[in-house]
Design an enzyme around this catalytic site. Structure first.
Site, mmCIF file in Angstrom:
data_model
loop_
_atom_site.group_PDB
_atom_site.id
_atom_site.type_symbol
_atom_site.label_atom_id
_atom_site.label_comp_id
_atom_site.label_asym_id
_atom_site.label_seq_id
_atom_site.Cartn_x
_atom_site.Cartn_y
_atom_site.Cartn_z
ATOM 1 N N TYR A 1 -14.317 -47.985 5.079
ATOM 2 C CA TYR A 1 -15.616 -48.305 4.493
ATOM 3 C C TYR A 1 -15.734 -49.790 4.160
ATOM 4 O O TYR A 1 -16.837 -50.302 3.950
ATOM 5 C CB TYR A 1 -15.884 -47.466 3.233
ATOM 6 C CG TYR A 1 -16.134 -45.986 3.511
ATOM 7 C CD1 TYR A 1 -15.910 -45.453 4.767
ATOM 8 C CD2 TYR A 1 -16.598 -45.148 2.516
ATOM 9 C CE1 TYR A 1 -16.117 -44.112 5.027
ATOM 10 C CE2 TYR A 1 -16.821 -43.795 2.764
ATOM 11 C CZ TYR A 1 -16.572 -43.292 4.027
ATOM 12 O OH TYR A 1 -16.798 -41.953 4.271
ATOM 13 N N ASP B 1 -13.896 -38.937 0.654
ATOM 14 C CA ASP B 1 -15.341 -38.725 0.697
ATOM 15 C C ASP B 1 -15.631 -37.325 1.237
ATOM 16 O O ASP B 1 -16.389 -36.545 0.646
ATOM 17 C CB ASP B 1 -15.976 -39.806 1.596
ATOM 18 C CG ASP B 1 -17.488 -39.772 1.582
ATOM 19 O OD1 ASP B 1 -18.076 -39.189 0.653
ATOM 20 O OD2 ASP B 1 -18.098 -40.345 2.513
ATOM 21 N N ASP C 1 -16.559 -33.485 -1.010
ATOM 22 C CA ASP C 1 -17.761 -32.672 -0.788
ATOM 23 C C ASP C 1 -17.360 -31.218 -0.530
ATOM 24 O O ASP C 1 -17.984 -30.287 -1.045
ATOM 25 C CB ASP C 1 -18.564 -33.186 0.420
ATOM 26 C CG ASP C 1 -19.646 -34.169 0.018
ATOM 27 O OD1 ASP C 1 -19.447 -34.897 -0.975
ATOM 28 O OD2 ASP C 1 -20.696 -34.220 0.693
ATOM 29 N N LYS D 1 -3.328 -38.749 7.864
ATOM 30 C CA LYS D 1 -3.295 -38.320 9.269
ATOM 31 C C LYS D 1 -2.163 -39.098 9.935
ATOM 32 O O LYS D 1 -2.363 -39.816 10.933
ATOM 33 C CB LYS D 1 -4.672 -38.587 9.902
ATOM 34 C CG LYS D 1 -4.866 -38.014 11.286
ATOM 35 C CD LYS D 1 -5.001 -36.502 11.341
ATOM 36 C CE LYS D 1 -5.054 -36.034 12.801
ATOM 37 N NZ LYS D 1 -5.001 -34.563 12.944
ATOM 38 N N ASP E 1 -6.789 -32.564 8.455
ATOM 39 C CA ASP E 1 -7.423 -31.388 9.060
ATOM 40 C C ASP E 1 -6.879 -30.100 8.447
ATOM 41 O O ASP E 1 -7.629 -29.180 8.128
ATOM 42 C CB ASP E 1 -7.276 -31.404 10.599
ATOM 43 C CG ASP E 1 -5.864 -31.729 11.076
ATOM 44 O OD1 ASP E 1 -5.011 -32.112 10.246
ATOM 45 O OD2 ASP E 1 -5.605 -31.595 12.292
HETATM 46 C C1 IPM Z 1 -20.164 -40.639 -2.141
HETATM 47 C C2 IPM Z 1 -21.240 -40.971 -1.165
HETATM 48 C C3 IPM Z 1 -21.149 -42.441 -0.821
HETATM 49 C C4 IPM Z 1 -19.780 -42.693 -0.234
HETATM 50 C C5 IPM Z 1 -22.249 -42.953 0.120
HETATM 51 C C6 IPM Z 1 -23.627 -42.661 -0.426
HETATM 52 C C7 IPM Z 1 -22.082 -44.423 0.409
HETATM 53 O O1 IPM Z 1 -21.143 -40.165 -0.047
HETATM 54 O O2 IPM Z 1 -20.128 -41.243 -3.228
HETATM 55 O O3 IPM Z 1 -19.343 -39.794 -1.832
HETATM 56 O O4 IPM Z 1 -19.554 -42.464 0.938
HETATM 57 O O5 IPM Z 1 -18.903 -43.114 -0.983
HETATM 58 MG MG MG Z 2 -19.737 -38.588 -0.241
#
Ligand code: IPM
Ligand code: MG
Length: 356
Positions: free
Chosen positions: A143, A248, A252, A192, A224
């Site tokens: 990133y 990231d 989620d 990985k 994975d």
């Molecule tokens: C998060 C979000 C951010 C990230 C995006 C919006 C840049 O997905 O905080 O997880 O990837 O860090």
């Molecule tokens: Mg995110």
């Protein structure tokens, strides 16, 4: 009376509504626990682009640096989708994390008892409780690496670079080991390393740091496999440490196990006390302004702020207890089940305040 200075970055979409409820809860907690809070607002993301042309104005960085902590709503939305990559709202978010040196992102995935039935996983898979702490590296890796457009075999091409230095891995590993020491002394490193050189360096470094923490049981999973294990047997995890991009994605996934992404908070920390606290969900433009967003992830982020930056752990416990209490009877639409009362964003904030 002790006074804390908090910068609010309400951002876009549902950001302003959820931050307003979290502020209400923080004020009520402060009153109860005998401290006060002074707020300063600053712009980040789409709203900052609209007003200043850039997603992260210098003034915002200065205000954040001058405060004890930062509370962020969410950034982004369809209105700014056609901005060039470096001027999107999301670039502002990455920028503020970088500018404040917030390299450690703590994302707890917990299931509140009353929400167990909201998890898409079977009760026997979740077991009695789920309490995972994902520690995501936040200011390095792909990133923040070199990226660009190029040509390959005459075709248009693009690249992003995953690069980690040993000190970057060491410091995030120490955060994760320290957390593991305070919890169940179990740490899972996710990488990985069977493919990526950057992962091999990452793993070697984590193994070196592990020598400082002989009490912590360390294991390693490829990303994975980890993604699969999270839904196959989430109970095996306590603390997970991983890179920016893997964290990231996995956070989620872990959040969904807990029932709704609208429930999960996060803390972004650096070397000092200053932290940035935000829900892990996005700006939800589809429901923005309707008043139905779930403010609990932001309210729980305030609890993390009290615990990790302000040194008010009792106040943090109060908020977490109040949220658990309210969830027994009241739900925003995203976590609604029959037999409970459907409430809107503001009502949820009020209920948490009354439960304090
Ligand atoms: C998060 C979000 C951010 C990230 C995006 C919006 C840049 O997905 O905080 O997880 O990837 O860090
Ligand atoms: Mg995110």
């Amino acid at each position: 009376m002790k006074q804390y200075k908090i910068t609010l970055l309400k951002g876009d979409g549902i950001g302003p509504e959820i931050v307003d409820e979290a502020v209400k809860v923080l004020n009520k907690t402060a009153e109860k626990r005998g401290f006060s809070v002074a707020y300063e607002e600053a712009e980040l993301g789409g709203i900052a682009i609209d007003h200043t042309g850039v997603p992260l104005p210098e003034e915002t960085i200065a205000k954040c640096k001058a405060s004890d902590s930062v509370l962020l709503g969410a950034v982004g939305g369809p209105k700014w989708e056609n901005q060039p990559g470096s001027n999107r709202p999301e670039a502002g978010l990455l920028g503020i994390r970088g500018a404040l040196g917030l390299f450690a992102n703590l994302r707890p995935a917990v299931i509140f008892e009353p929400l167990r039935e909201a998890s898409p996983l079977k009760p026997e898979i979740i077991g009695e409780a789920m309490d995972i702490m994902v520690v995501r590296e936040l200011t390095g890796g792909i990133y923040f690496g070199e990226r660009g457009r190029t040509k390959k075999n005459e075709a248009s091409a693009a690249y992003d670079t995953e690069l980690y230095t040993v000190p970057e891995v060491e410091r995030i590993a120490r955060v994760a080991f320290d957390l593991a020491m305070k919890r169940n002394k179990k740490l899972c490193n996710v990488d990985k390393a069977n493919v990526l050189e950057s992962s091999r360096l990452w793993r070697e470094t984590v193994l070196k740091v592990a020598e400082e923490y002989p009490e912590v049981e360390l294991n390693h999973l490829y990303v994975d496999n980890c993604a699969m294990q999270l839904v196959r047997n989430p109970k095996q995890f306590d603390v997970i440490v991983t890179s920016n991009i893997f964290g990231d994605i996995l956070s989620d996934e872990a959040s969904m196990i807990s029932g709704s992404i609208g429930m999960l908070s996060s803390a972004s920390l650096g070397e000092g006390k200053l932290g940035l606290y935000e829900p892990i969900h996005g700006s939800a433009p589809d429901i923005a302004g309707m008043g139905i967003a779930n403010p609990l992830a932001t309210i729980l982020s305030v609890a993390m702020m009290l615990r990790y930056s302000l040194g008010e752990p009792a106040a943090a416990d109060d908020i977490e207890r109040a949220v658990g209490q309210v969830l027994k009877t009241a739900r925003t639409p995203d976590i609604y089940t029959e037999g409970t009362r459907k409430v809107n964003c503001k009502e949820m904030g009020d209920l948490v305040c009354s439960a304090l």
